[in-house]
Design an enzyme around this catalytic site. Structure first.
Site, PDB file in Angstrom:
ATOM      1  CG  ASP A 169      -1.988  -1.049   1.176  1.00  0.00           C
ATOM      2  OD1 ASP A 169      -2.425  -1.382   0.068  1.00  0.00           O
ATOM      3  OD2 ASP A 169      -2.378  -1.550   2.250  1.00  0.00           O
ATOM      4  NE  ARG A 245     -22.668   2.731   8.022  1.00  0.00           N
ATOM      5  CZ  ARG A 245     -23.363   3.836   8.236  1.00  0.00           C
ATOM      6  NH1 ARG A 245     -22.782   5.015   8.092  1.00  0.00           N
ATOM      7  NH2 ARG A 245     -24.625   3.767   8.585  1.00  0.00           N
ATOM      8  CB  THR A 249      -7.499   2.717   7.782  1.00  0.00           C
ATOM      9  OG1 THR A 249      -8.312   3.595   6.995  1.00  0.00           O
ATOM     10  CG2 THR A 249      -7.985   1.290   7.616  1.00  0.00           C
TER      11      THR A 249
END
Length: 420
Positions: A169, A245, A249
């Site tokens: 990521d 929603r 994180t």
């Protein structure tokens, strides 16, 4: 030609200003100032407050039409549209600038030593004689599968090359990094030199949740299903609420969730579980909410996008609902972000906004429904027209062809790689 409207303030009223633009090439922005005679119901008896009649016929009294925030938002929108130059439509021209910027640090050429220097930061790929070779193992198999789909589909137009593809990521090559070399990553900030490629999730992988157990994947399928949902929930039928929603994180999402608890009629924002969830402490001291499909987001007029660990995969999906997208923070980017313009296609929100800032923004667009609808339509149209699967394929081809031209060595097969 299509007539739209901006809003402007006169000393006595809010007026709609026609804005004509050609959807294919040019936005013509201009302002027409006129004297408006207000109806009796909307007569301002105070220099600061009025009764404002919304487009749905409801009236809302004591709206401060001359607030600093309202004038500031109107000015930014008008200026952004006046300055906007539509991007070139053909041959994924909307994203050409991203490729140029990404390869600029390597304009003097890429040597074999430079690639070897950054070898440990990703998966090694080679393309030789229209065949693809890769490290025997991939840290994230589904992500490699998504990447390899695009390589295979375009292999006949990609020259021989060698590259390091980061499937994590997080980007890898910081501008102050002592190891300088080309690493391909799906997302980055300006603090990194990684070369942005379209994320694997355009085809496979992506965030895996109960609703999408193998990851989001298949952008082409989402384009159809979410677009269909946008017709089920046209603007007039959408709930006039902010909506979010997602898992926690990043703490940057907290203010919107807290605002939702203070004013649930204004915004519905709740945290869901992630894989690391252990207790309500992980969802800001509340029980986790149920996950909501991307299609069901279309029920709401105002959708929020936040960064996660890096750029959020959901950003492009939200536009398809033809809802107004609020994008929080401008640090993290994907390859298509630069083609989207703040206040033209989406509403930019400063990083770590306060609940008060979020409240003011939402209330402003609730009071200026027509303006919110127009920005939402422009955002949806841009993504629909300029982020098709063929644009993603085109970007991959252009990127790799220009990258290959920078290689200063002959690519020879690494015997440690496997053919895929």
């Amino acid at each position: 030609m299509k007539a739209s409207h901006l809003l402007a303030y006169t000393p006595h009223s809010i007026i709609h200003i026609p804005l004509k633009f050609n959807m294919k090439n040019v936005f013509y922005a201009y302002l027409l100032f006129a004297k408006v005679i207000l109806s009796k119901e909307n007569d301002c008896t105070d220099t600061n407050t009025c009764t404002l009649t919304r487009e749905n016929g409801d009236s809302h009294k004591n709206v401060n039409m001359y607030s600093r925030e309202s004038n500031e938002y109107i000015t930014k929108i008008n200026k952004a549209i006046a300055d906007y130059q539509p991007c070139v439509e053909k041959n994924c021209g909307c994203h050409a600038g991203t490729i140029t910027k990404a390869l600029q640090p390597f304009k003097n050429g890429i040597t074999k030593k430079m690639i070897d220097t950054v070898r440990q930061y990703g998966t090694k790929y080679q393309i030789i004689d229209k065949k693809i070779y890769r490290d025997p193992s991939c840290l994230f198999p589904s992500r490699c599968a998504g990447i390899e789909y695009f390589l295979k589909e375009n292999i006949q137009k990609i020259p021989d090359l060698e590259m390091i593809v980061n499937c994590r990521d997080w980007p890898q090559i910081n501008t102050h990094h002592h190891n300088f070399g080309p690493v391909f990553s799906f997302s980055r900030t300006d603090d990194y030199l990684d070369i942005m490629y379209p994320a694997w999730s355009f085809w496979a992988g992506g965030p895996a949740i109960s609703l999408y157990p193998t990851g989001l994947g298949r952008w082409d399928q989402h384009r159809k299903s979410i677009n269909d949902a946008s017709h089920v929930w046209p603007w007039s039928e959408k709930k006039s609420q902010g909506f979010f929603r997602g898992s926690r994180t990043s703490s940057e999402r907290d203010p919107l969730v807290l605002l939702s608890r203070e004013d649930p009629d204004l915004v519905d924002a709740q945290y869901t579980k992630n894989q690391a969830w252990k207790s309500p402490k992980d969802t800001l001291n509340a029980e986790p909410a149920k996950e909501i499909s991307l299609e069901d987001h279309c029920q709401y007029k105002y959708l929020f996008n936040f960064r996660g660990v890096a750029a959020s995969f959901r950003f492009k999906h939200l536009f398809l609902c033809k809802s107004l997208v609020f994008h929080v923070g401008d640090e993290w980017q994907e390859f298509f972000y630069d083609s989207l313009k703040p206040w033209v296609h989406f509403i930019p929100v400063a990083k770590n906004p306060s609940t008060d800032e979020l409240r003011k923004l939402l209330n402003f667009f609730k009071e200026h429904d027509h303006l919110a609808k127009e920005i939402a339509e422009r955002g949806q149209n841009h993504i629909w027209e300029h982020l098709k699967m063929k644009d993603v394929h085109c970007y991959w081809r252009k990127l790799l062809r220009k990258y290959a031209k920078l290689l200063k060595f002959e690519v020879k097969l690494d015997p440690n790689l496997i053919q895929v």
